[in-house]
Design an enzyme around this catalytic site. Structure first.
Site, PDB file in Angstrom:
ATOM      1  N   ASP A 126       0.773  -1.074   0.042  1.00  0.00           N
ATOM      2  CA  ASP A 126       0.117   0.289  -0.040  1.00  0.00           C
ATOM      3  C   ASP A 126       1.186   0.763   0.128  1.00  0.00           C
ATOM      4  O   ASP A 126       1.644   1.482   1.068  1.00  0.00           O
ATOM      5  CB  ASP A 126      -1.383  -0.141   1.400  1.00  0.00           C
ATOM      6  CG  ASP A 126      -1.218   0.931   1.492  1.00  0.00           C
ATOM      7  OD1 ASP A 126      -1.383   1.814   0.124  1.00  0.00           O
ATOM      8  OD2 ASP A 126      -2.578   1.170   2.240  1.00  0.00           O
ATOM      9  N   HIS A 127       0.841   2.029  -1.178  1.00  0.00           N
ATOM     10  CA  HIS A 127       2.459   2.922  -1.354  1.00  0.00           C
ATOM     11  C   HIS A 127       2.388   3.574  -0.179  1.00  0.00           C
ATOM     12  O   HIS A 127       3.247   4.941   0.413  1.00  0.00           O
ATOM     13  CB  HIS A 127       1.926   3.497  -3.076  1.00  0.00           C
ATOM     14  CG  HIS A 127       1.425   4.428  -2.848  1.00  0.00           C
ATOM     15  ND1 HIS A 127       0.457   3.840  -3.750  1.00  0.00           N
ATOM     16  CD2 HIS A 127       1.374   6.020  -3.224  1.00  0.00           C
ATOM     17  CE1 HIS A 127      -0.729   4.926  -3.500  1.00  0.00           C
ATOM     18  NE2 HIS A 127      -0.366   6.169  -3.511  1.00  0.00           N
ATOM     19  N   HIS A 187      -5.879   3.227   3.279  1.00  0.00           N
ATOM     20  CA  HIS A 187      -5.463   4.269   3.297  1.00  0.00           C
ATOM     21  C   HIS A 187      -5.832   4.607   5.034  1.00  0.00           C
ATOM     22  O   HIS A 187      -5.390   5.462   5.601  1.00  0.00           O
ATOM     23  CB  HIS A 187      -5.785   5.425   2.332  1.00  0.00           C
ATOM     24  CG  HIS A 187      -4.907   5.150   1.661  1.00  0.00           C
ATOM     25  ND1 HIS A 187      -3.837   3.830   1.419  1.00  0.00           N
ATOM     26  CD2 HIS A 187      -5.105   5.559   0.195  1.00  0.00           C
ATOM     27  CE1 HIS A 187      -3.501   3.979  -0.533  1.00  0.00           C
ATOM     28  NE2 HIS A 187      -3.974   5.220  -1.025  1.00  0.00           N
TER      29      HIS A 187
END
Lengths: 510, 401
Positions: A198-199, A261
């Site tokens: 998950d960048h 996120h």
């Protein structure tokens, strides 16, 4: 029992320099968008920082028929276009390109994976690499399982050296599909060899949440329900869905942002101090937070969630269309482009403190922030009149775009009388450090080469997040609560404001 | 006043002034900037500063370098920079000062102002730099003293200035009498206050070498090679013991990390040095070789070779700086790409393990502008235990020969 390897004594004192070991990285989908925009430029910048070791090689693998030379030309063009550092240093680029190779792979054909294996063996021998391999799936999520199964069938998941697989979010579309993906990956690779990217977690400012909390002694004593009134997390985007209509109309804001996120930011804000900044300890604490979040079920969902969809409006001075007018979106779509949730973390530290999360598209601006709202002072020493312009103390952790931290407190206005008003003390990354922050993918690719999974998502973390989101998703699909609309360029539907108003609070305007 | 002040006109200038005058001028400049930036807002933005950087310039040429470098750093990072030049005594004159400002406006943050304060100190006041500097320092951020040229090691002037500083930055490749100065510097750390860090731009220049060598030994299957090193060779540009500081630092770095003990060392003609280290009952032979200077800077390391064997496998690592380049014959598709002028520098690594084919690895080195080296050094602070112990080991080696 695993024996800890002694550190390399020559690496001591090289500060930020983190040393990867030689490996071959296979990029599935090497000619695609993610590879061209992010991975190849990140590799170039790692090469520029001298972080790629001698013997490192990349094998591009995709359906397109292409020679090594054509792939190198393609890579050069993408790196020139998308590298964060410009101008491009031709000699760094040339050195990197010479380590790039290409194999045509149809994911459905085992023979192609065997041919890939032959290529990898050749590179191992030429580069003194003892079979270290990283398989990066820069492909649509439905292909992950196929690729993993074919790697196993071709015997590419075992042998000398390490074998790691990298997959990009979303990790499944619900709890069941996430579990299926995990089961497939774990049949082929051990869990500590699965790197779920998950960048967001590769961003410096996200990591700084932990530094802010645990490298300072002054914040942790107040970081609990004794002094904190509430936490607000905002992930706002001014853009619409761009060309992702087909994907987005199936996903929606809850699955696209909140499930990953949004909940990542909750865990980093609420977690207990880990024993060390080390993968097991950090991820254990994050999972504990997810498991402590009170599940929303039944009527809770209608009372504690809001879903909205944008209609026509004005954003950044331009008129934009509504969501249902977007390409590849159903004209009667019920998909939410805005989601707001009220969550409670049921543990000793956070008992009774609401966490409000909102994420949406076509909001007034792009901003991601965490606002820690403190309680009012227990007694108004200076009287109600003097304090009427004072907001409660707040710490705002700004993730993007103005990365920084601000602390709000009351100060006396210079005058003969006694009047207090709120002032802020700001810390800005851009003006405070002597080094430029790397791109999230640079950090994450290097972590993967080094074998540090701290900033990657573990299977139990993914499942815990889906466990929370699935019941909400299910209720929303049944129309509970009703889908609200909001004008593009506003801060979301009125119901979102009412969610906080009902608790005697308001959303902070970022 | 040197010509460099003409490049950016000072916002304030005073001759024969006191530090009080300078502080008053700085205060006014800061207030005006904050007021102007606030616009209609009632609240002023807080001032942001990450360090005070003091450059001591013994000559006009050094002053020029110090100002150019500190201005470059200041434009990227909000620092207060002070450049001090000692001037001959002029009767009745104590201090001349210039204040120059640079404003940076990041896209996503409020503007910041960097201040460059140039002081020409006349006469005895230069022996009491601590007292001069103390009132000017920004509270709560580190203060670095960058001494251009050769600091007066052992003299009161230096010790007094160091009293108010967190770190001293030097460039051992620019020392006068480098051999003696380097050894005096190694001795200075013993008497300096415990907070003081020491940074060396020459050490910063060696970083790519250290990274490349460390990288070779990083894979677990090569870790045992560290204990199998039997020989090491270093080529350096120029002759004479003063040109061996960088080579000695590389040796001192590996020797101190690996716990090698120096047994003997001799210097021969033509810049050759032969040393024997011992570790765990094994001997390690170290040789320095002088190579023609050409377009290299005197003392610069041009090659490091490390060889040995472990667990029945031999290895050889060679790292070369700017080796002669072979002419290309074929043109690959990449060659078709438009190129910039080829001005970079190259580090070529050759790896031989067992009977395998040599592996060749080319890395580019960024230009080593003083400002970038200084930034790199200051970004991690000047408290570098590895440098301190490498310097001590290098000093021991140099002393023997």
């Amino acid at each position: 029992m695993k024996v800890e390897e002694a550190p390399n004594p020559l690496a001591e004192g090289l500060h930020d320099y983190r040393i990867a070991v030689p490996a071959v990285m296979v990029i599935f989908g090497a000619t695609g968008d993610l590879s061209g925009r992010k991975l190849l430029p990140a590799l170039y910048n790692l090469a520029r920082q001298r972080s790629l070791p001698a013997g490192f090689a990349v094998v591009g693998a995709a359906m397109t028929e292409m020679s090594d030379g054509a792939f190198r030309k393609h890579a050069a063009q993408r790196i020139r276009q998308f590298s964060r550092t410009q101008p491009i240093d031709d000699r760094v680029l040339d050195a990197l390109l010479s380590s790039l190779h290409y194999v045509t792979v149809d994911f459905g054909r085992l023979e192609d994976f065997k041919a890939l294996g032959t290529k990898l063996d050749e590179l191992d021998a030429a580069n003194h690499v003892p079979g270290n391999r990283i398989f990066y799936c820069a492909t649509p999520p439905p292909t992950y399982q196929t690729i993993a199964v074919q790697l196993q069938a071709a015997g590419l998941n075992k042998g000398e050296g390490f074998h790691r697989i990298v997959v990009e979010k979303p990790f499944g579309s619900d709890l069941q599909s996430a579990r299926e993906l995990t089961q497939t990956l774990q049949k082929v690779f051990t869990e500590d060899s699965v790197y779920r990217i998950d960048h967001y977690l590769g961003k410096e400012t996200v990591q700084n949440i932990l530094a802010f909390r645990f490298a300072n002694s002054i914040f942790e004593p107040v970081w609990n329900s004794n002094l904190i009134d509430s936490v607000q997390i905002t992930v706002a985007e001014e853009i619409g869905i761009e060309n992702r209509g087909a994907y987005y109309d199936r996903a929606g804001a809850l699955r696209d942002i909140i499930q990953n996120h949004g909940l990542q930011l909750v865990t980093l804000t609420a977690m207990e101090p880990p024993l060390a900044f080390e993968s097991g300890a950090v991820r254990d604490e994050k999972v504990k937070v997810l498991r402590s979040i009170r599940p929303l079920i039944g009527e809770d969902i209608e009372q504690s969630t809001v879903r909205g969809q944008y209609t026509r409006g004005w954003v950044l001075g331009e008129q934009v269309g509504g969501y249902r007018e977007e390409k590849n979106v159903a004209p009667d779509s019920q998909t939410e482009t805005y989601a707001a949730l009220r969550l409670f973390v049921d543990n000793w530290r956070w008992a009774g403190v609401p966490f409000y999360i909102r994420a949406g598209k076509r909001l007034p601006k792009r901003i991601t922030e965490i606002r820690i709202q403190f309680k009012r002072p227990p007694h108004l020493t200076f009287g109600r009149d003097a304090m009427k312009e004072v907001d409660p103390n707040a710490i705002t952790l700004r993730i993007q775009p103005e990365e920084g931290i601000s602390l709000k407190f009351g100060a006396k206005v210079p005058s003969a009388g006694l009047r207090i008003r709120s002032v802020t003390m700001d810390f800005q990354y851009v003006t405070s450090f002597l080094v430029e922050a790397p791109e999230a993918y640079e950090r994450l690719l290097l972590d993967c080469m080094i074998g540090d999974p701290t900033l990657f998502t573990r299977a139990d973390e993914v499942e815990a997040a889906w466990t929370l989101v699935d019941p909400i998703e299910s209720a929303w699909r049944d129309g509970r609560p009703r889908l609200q609309t909001y004008a593009a360029g506003s801060w979301g539907p009125d119901a979102a404001a009412q969610l906080l108003n009902a608790d005697g609070r308001e959303w902070h305007r970022p | 006043m040197s010509a460099t002040q003409d490049e950016a006109p000072p916002v304030w200038h005073g001759e024969d002034v006191t530090i009080g005058d300078v502080l008053a001028a700085l205060g006014e400049i800061r207030y005006k900037f904050a007021r102007a930036e606030a616009g209609d807002e009632e609240l002023l933005h807080p001032r942001n500063c990450v360090m005070t950087l003091i450059g001591i310039a013994p000559t006009e040429a050094h002053e020029h370098v110090a100002k150019r470098t500190t201005q470059t750093i200041g434009m990227q990072h909000p620092a207060q920079a002070i450049v001090i030049r000692e001037e001959a005594p002029i009767r009745g004159r104590y201090l001349d000062a210039w204040i120059t400002t640079d404003v940076r406006r990041p896209e996503v943050a409020c503007a910041v102002q960097c201040e460059l304060l140039t002081l020409h100190v006349h006469g005895k006041a230069a022996d009491h730099l601590g007292a001069l500097l103390d009132p000017l320092l920004v509270s709560g951020v580190p203060t670095y003293l960058w001494w251009l040229g050769t600091p007066p090691f052992g003299k009161r002037e230096l010790l007094d200035a160091l009293r108010v500083c967190d770190g001293l930055v030097v460039d051992t490749s620019h020392f006068d009498e480098p051999y003696n100065s380097f050894r005096r510097m190694a001795g200075m750390l013993k008497v300096a206050h415990h907070r003081l860090g020491l940074g060396d731009l020459q050490w910063a220049r060696l970083r790519p070498w250290r990274e490349t060598i460390a990288q070779f030994f990083t894979p677990s299957e090569r870790r045992s090679f560290l204990r199998g090193i039997s020989e090491m060779g270093i080529d350096y540009a120029g002759e004479g013991r003063g040109n061996r500081i960088a080579a000695s630092l590389v040796t001192g770095w590996i020797a101190s990390a690996m716990g090698w003990r120096l047994r003997r060392a001799v210097a021969g003609s033509g810049g050759v040095v032969a040393a024997i280290y011992e570790s765990g009952g094994r001997s390690i032979e170290v040789q320095f070789r002088s190579v023609p200077q050409g377009d290299r800077v005197a003392g610069e390391v041009s090659a490091v070779r490390i060889a040995g064997a472990s667990l029945g496998k031999s290895f050889r690592l060679s790292v070369h700086h700017n080796p002669p380049r072979a002419r290309r014959v074929s043109r690959t598709p990449v060659d078709v790409e438009r190129r910039r002028q080829d001005t970079g520098r190259v580090l070529l690594t050759l790896i031989e393990i067992g009977d395998g084919e040599p592996l060749r690895h080319v890395q580019q080195l960024e230009p080593e502008a003083e400002a970038e080296l200084l930034l790199d050094l200051l970004s991690t602070g000047t408290h570098d235990e590895v440098y301190n112990r490498s310097m001590a080991a290098a000093s021991e080696l140099m002393e023997k020969v």
